[in-house]
Design an enzyme around this catalytic site. Structure first.
Site, short mmCIF file in Angstrom:
data_model
loop_
_atom_site.label_atom_id
_atom_site.label_comp_id
_atom_site.label_asym_id
_atom_site.label_seq_id
_atom_site.Cartn_x
_atom_site.Cartn_y
_atom_site.Cartn_z
N LYS A 1 -35.02 -17.13 -8.03
CA LYS A 1 -34.80 -16.55 -6.70
C LYS A 1 -34.67 -17.66 -5.65
O LYS A 1 -35.47 -18.59 -5.61
CB LYS A 1 -35.97 -15.63 -6.32
CG LYS A 1 -36.12 -14.42 -7.24
CD LYS A 1 -34.94 -13.47 -7.17
CE LYS A 1 -34.86 -12.69 -5.89
NZ LYS A 1 -35.85 -11.63 -5.76
N TYR B 1 -21.58 -7.32 -16.28
CA TYR B 1 -22.14 -8.53 -16.88
C TYR B 1 -22.70 -8.33 -18.28
O TYR B 1 -23.20 -9.28 -18.89
CB TYR B 1 -23.25 -9.10 -15.98
CG TYR B 1 -24.36 -8.13 -15.66
CD1 TYR B 1 -25.34 -7.81 -16.60
CD2 TYR B 1 -24.43 -7.51 -14.42
CE1 TYR B 1 -26.35 -6.92 -16.32
CE2 TYR B 1 -25.44 -6.61 -14.12
CZ TYR B 1 -26.40 -6.31 -15.07
OH TYR B 1 -27.41 -5.42 -14.79
N TYR C 1 2.24 1.93 -3.43
CA TYR C 1 1.16 2.44 -4.29
C TYR C 1 0.89 3.92 -3.98
O TYR C 1 0.76 4.74 -4.89
CB TYR C 1 -0.11 1.62 -4.07
CG TYR C 1 -1.30 2.10 -4.86
CD1 TYR C 1 -1.53 1.64 -6.15
CD2 TYR C 1 -2.19 3.02 -4.33
CE1 TYR C 1 -2.62 2.08 -6.89
CE2 TYR C 1 -3.27 3.48 -5.06
CZ TYR C 1 -3.48 3.01 -6.33
OH TYR C 1 -4.55 3.46 -7.06
N CYS D 1 -29.20 12.86 27.54
CA CYS D 1 -29.37 11.46 27.92
C CYS D 1 -28.03 10.74 27.78
O CYS D 1 -27.34 10.91 26.78
CB CYS D 1 -30.41 10.82 27.00
SG CYS D 1 -30.54 9.04 27.15
N GLU E 1 -25.49 -16.98 -14.37
CA GLU E 1 -24.65 -16.07 -13.58
C GLU E 1 -25.28 -15.88 -12.21
O GLU E 1 -26.51 -15.92 -12.07
CB GLU E 1 -24.55 -14.70 -14.27
CG GLU E 1 -24.02 -14.75 -15.69
CD GLU E 1 -24.29 -13.45 -16.44
OE1 GLU E 1 -24.01 -12.37 -15.89
OE2 GLU E 1 -24.79 -13.51 -17.58
N ARG F 1 -30.45 2.54 -12.98
CA ARG F 1 -31.48 1.92 -13.82
C ARG F 1 -32.73 2.78 -13.89
O ARG F 1 -33.35 2.92 -14.94
CB ARG F 1 -31.82 0.53 -13.26
CG ARG F 1 -32.89 -0.18 -14.06
CD ARG F 1 -33.29 -1.52 -13.45
NE ARG F 1 -34.43 -2.05 -14.16
CZ ARG F 1 -35.69 -1.72 -13.94
NH1 ARG F 1 -35.97 -0.85 -12.98
NH2 ARG F 1 -36.68 -2.23 -14.64
N LEU G 1 -35.98 -8.33 -14.69
CA LEU G 1 -36.17 -9.74 -15.02
C LEU G 1 -37.41 -10.29 -14.32
O LEU G 1 -37.70 -9.94 -13.17
CB LEU G 1 -34.95 -10.56 -14.58
CG LEU G 1 -33.62 -10.24 -15.28
CD1 LEU G 1 -32.52 -11.09 -14.68
CD2 LEU G 1 -33.72 -10.48 -16.77
N ASP H 1 -26.85 -9.18 -5.17
CA ASP H 1 -27.85 -8.34 -4.50
C ASP H 1 -27.26 -6.94 -4.32
O ASP H 1 -26.71 -6.60 -3.27
CB ASP H 1 -28.22 -8.95 -3.14
CG ASP H 1 -29.51 -8.36 -2.59
OD1 ASP H 1 -30.20 -7.65 -3.34
OD2 ASP H 1 -29.82 -8.59 -1.41
N LYS I 1 -26.84 -13.97 -9.19
CA LYS I 1 -27.61 -12.72 -9.11
C LYS I 1 -27.13 -11.92 -7.89
O LYS I 1 -27.50 -12.22 -6.76
CB LYS I 1 -29.11 -13.02 -9.01
CG LYS I 1 -29.99 -11.79 -9.12
CD LYS I 1 -31.46 -12.18 -9.16
CE LYS I 1 -32.34 -10.95 -9.31
NZ LYS I 1 -32.22 -10.01 -8.19
N CYS J 1 -37.87 7.47 28.49
CA CYS J 1 -36.62 6.92 27.96
C CYS J 1 -36.10 5.83 28.89
O CYS J 1 -35.98 6.06 30.11
CB CYS J 1 -35.58 8.03 27.82
SG CYS J 1 -33.93 7.44 27.41
N CYS K 1 -36.29 10.28 22.65
CA CYS K 1 -36.02 10.79 23.99
C CYS K 1 -35.77 12.29 23.86
O CYS K 1 -34.94 12.71 23.04
CB CYS K 1 -34.80 10.10 24.59
SG CYS K 1 -34.15 10.91 26.08
N CYS L 1 -32.58 7.38 30.57
CA CYS L 1 -32.53 8.53 31.47
C CYS L 1 -33.85 8.86 32.14
O CYS L 1 -33.90 9.71 33.03
CB CYS L 1 -32.01 9.76 30.72
SG CYS L 1 -33.19 10.39 29.50
N ASP M 1 0.83 -1.20 0.00
CA ASP M 1 0.00 0.00 0.00
C ASP M 1 0.86 1.25 0.00
O ASP M 1 0.54 2.25 -0.66
CB ASP M 1 -0.92 0.00 1.23
CG ASP M 1 -2.02 -1.05 1.13
OD1 ASP M 1 -2.18 -1.63 0.03
OD2 ASP M 1 -2.70 -1.28 2.14
#
Length: 672
Positions: A318, A231, A38, A435, A115, A138, A85, A119, A117, A412, A430, A415, A35
């Site tokens: 799914k 993809y 770099y 608090c 492929e 999208r 889809l 999330d 999917k 609360c 609260c 407190c 690092d």
């Protein structure tokens, strides 16, 4: 000058070397240098580009993170719609999809590509002549929003690509589609940090990804661990290929492609793939919620066409949500930094999706009532796409006879102060700003750079001082000097660091009224609103005596903000805090500016990061000297101040012929 040693050639070679290391680290996960090495390469490039600003190009590795805020996300019309889809949830439904494909293609032979999917959040990346020029969400499939500045910060998104690795038909202009995501461990660390800061936790990696991509400040986006799998490769130049070839083209050109795709001869191989990955999903470092199945040939895809918003040639299988049944022993209420009370289900421990679960979020009171969740119930918990488990249902026939509906607390749990439920919100709060559950987070906010800017008083030191009993409220910060001898005895502190801290605390008393007002942490009163309130009312006394009508005469102050301000000043404890801060010497009124007015009539725009001061400090200096601080460049702008890593405002200034000055020249200009 020898061309090999010319600035142009040195910069070109540095960029190529850095891009290679970015690809090795962020795409292949096979770094070849440390690092530190770099960072030194990047610093060398930054120094050269600062020295030769005319050689800076948009695809340079230094241009990933701009400092300009994105005030709006312009609409982008997709040339090819980003279709959603259709989902399938069973082997029967997947076979039915295969039947429709066979009917649509007649006697033609075909293959599928499977492929994982991911999330995450779908994105479109546009490249011209190999250079990254735009990113868009999208949206509704036809029109998305431009998020270019934020996507540029993702290191696995190449800013330029090797066109020789792509088909000739796409080289002038092409689009790449992919899924932006966050790895599970990175997401957990982000939530841990948010919890320490008293901030609201993200529900799952997808939510955190979506929220991050809509942030206005690319620097914050850059600090979040976003990644991408691409993809889809497409072009309007009559390019035809197969999905399998496209994935390999993308890999060869330097894009990050999920390695687990497979070419399948028939639906049986597709089903085998789905079953394997549903069983292995917990072994991955990122969230998946199914498998995407596509007809391989783009010619056959066109023949099959689309219906409504979905293609006939692709479908998603799914996975079933991961669930478990257990007993809800008790509902507890957690208090966050802003006072929000969040209900939490304390569960009998149960193993689910690779970990033992003993707590689950219940979100809010309305959610508890909607699902009729009660203490003692047998509940169904789900992890599914959520890393944070949640209660999704109750097994009513196993409910104890003596169970009663859950009522939110009136006070609360930490407190004992009354709880407040705004009429237009689900959450309850609260009302006690001091608090104990909130105090650490509020102290961190109070000392932060855009508030009182107390250098050295960070989160770890505040935690330590609170636990040792030195800090309970804001005024206690200004009483720390009486504990100097005790403070220097604390491990890893010492005399010099404590004296520096006490000096920074003393210096913070010079902060103007609007900063003090922001530092108080009144709900909904951010830095911008605090400045407008200060300029409108001129003093804390006038502000405290204002009614809702007077408050709402202030620009950008609506009923929600005015209600919050009135409630804050109605609390006797808060008024006591303000009085003690007055006695400590903080400024609670707008002071007449004594500047020379030497910038009178001049307008300034800032792009990039300054070494000597923050954006807000530069703004305050300009205004104090009579100048105007603008957020956008126009032909009427007098100066564009160019800091490190300038954004699009620098390009616009050059295009419009507006004068640009560096930090050194700017500092000379504002010398008093």
């Amino acid at each position: 000058m020898d061309k090999v040693n010319s600035p142009e050639e040195i910069i070109k070679n540095l960029r190529e070397e850095i891009r290679k290391h970015d690809y090795n680290y962020y795409v292949l996960a096979q770094p070849e240098i440390s690092d530190y090495e770099y960072d030194m390469l990047l610093k060398k490039l930054e120094d050269l580009e600062r020295k030769y600003p005319h050689l800076v190009t948009p695809d340079s590795p230094t241009q990933r993170v701009g400092s300009d805020l994105t005030k709006e996300f312009p609409p982008v019309e997709h040339t090819v719609p980003m279709l959603s889809l259709a989902n399938t949830y069973s082997e029967e439904e997947l076979r039915d999809f295969d039947r429709r494909v066979r009917e649509g293609l007649g006697d033609e032979k075909f293959q599928y590509v499977t492929e994982l999917k991911i999330d995450g959040v779908s994105v479109s990346l546009l490249y011209r002549n190999g250079k990254f020029v735009r990113a868009a969400t999208r949206g509704d499939g036809k029109v998305g929003e431009e998020i270019t500045n934020n996507v540029k910060t993702i290191r696995s998104v190449p800013l330029s690509v090797d066109l020789e690795k792509l088909p000739e038909a796409v080289r002038t202009e092409f689009e790449v589609r992919g899924e932006i995501f966050m790895e599970i461990e990175a997401f957990k660390k982000l939530n841990e940090q948010r919890a320490l800061n008293g901030e609201k936790l993200f529900a799952n990696p997808r939510n955190s990804t979506a929220g991050t991509l809509k942030l206005q400040d690319p620097r914050i986006v850059a600090s979040r661990p976003l990644d991408i799998f691409t993809y889809y490769l497409l072009s309007s130049n009559g390019f035809e290929s197969t999905q399998y070839e496209n994935l390999n083209y993308l890999k060869a050109a330097g894009f990050k492609v999920n390695p687990n795709f497979k070419l399948c001869k028939n639906i049986e191989e597709v089903l085998d793939y789905c079953h394997v990955w549903e069983a292995k999903r917990d072994e991955l470092s990122y969230e998946i919620d199914g498998v995407v199945i596509k007809v391989n040939s783009s010619v056959q895809q066109k023949k099959l066409g689309t219906i409504a918003k979905s293609p006939r040639w692709a479908v998603a299988f799914k996975f079933k949500a991961q669930q478990a049944k257990t007993k809800l022993k008790k509902i507890t209420w957690q208090v966050g930094r802003t006072g929000t009370l969040t209900p939490v289900a304390e569960l009998e421990p149960v193993f689910l999706a690779g970990s033992t679960i003993s707590r689950a979020t219940l979100h809010n009171v309305d959610e508890i009532r909607r699902k009729d969740i009660r203490e003692g119930d047998t509940v169904i918990i789900e992890k599914g796409g959520d890393v944070i488990p949640k209660v999704v249902g109750v097994v009513k026939n196993e409910r104890p006879l003596n169970s009663v509906p859950v009522e939110p607390p009136e006070y609360c749990p930490v407190c004992g102060s009354p709880v407040f439920n705004p009429t237009d919100e689900v959450a309850i709060f609260c009302v006690n700003s001091q608090c104990p559950a909130q105090i650490k987070g509020r102290l961190i906010h109070f000392a932060s750079r855009d508030a009182m800017d107390i250098e050295g008083l960070g989160e770890s030191l505040i935690d330590q001082f609170v636990e040792l009993g030195y800090l309970k409220t804001f005024p206690d910060i200004y009483g720390l000097k009486k504990y100097r001898e005790s403070l220097i005895e604390i491990e890893r502190l010492g005399e010099k660091s404590i004296d520096n801290l006490l000096a920074a605390i003393e210096k913070s008393k010079e902060q103007p009224f609007h900063r003090v007002l922001f530092a108080l942490g009144i709900r909904f009163v951010g830095a911008g609103v605090a400045l407008k309130l200060a300029n409108h009312f001129k003093s804390i006394d006038a502000l405290m005596n204002a009614d809702s009508e007077a408050l709402e005469e202030t620009p950008d102050v609506g009923s929600k903000i005015s209600e919050s301000i009135l409630k804050y000043f109605a609390d006797a404890h808060n008024l006591g805090i303000i009085q003690k801060l007055r006695e400590a010497g903080l400024k609670f009124k707008v002071e007449e500016e004594t500047g020379t007015g030497k910038l009178e009539g001049l307008s300034f725009v800032l792009t990039g990061t300054l070494d000597s001061m923050s954006r807000n400090e530069a703004k305050e200096r300009i205004i104090k000297l009579g100048g105007k601080f603008l957020s956008a460049v126009s032909s009427k702008t007098d100066y564009v101040v160019v800091g490190e890593n300038p954004g699009s405002k620098f390009d616009k200034a050059k295009k419009l012929g507006v004068k640009t000055i560096g930090e050194e020249e700017f500092l000379k200009l504002i010398e008093e």
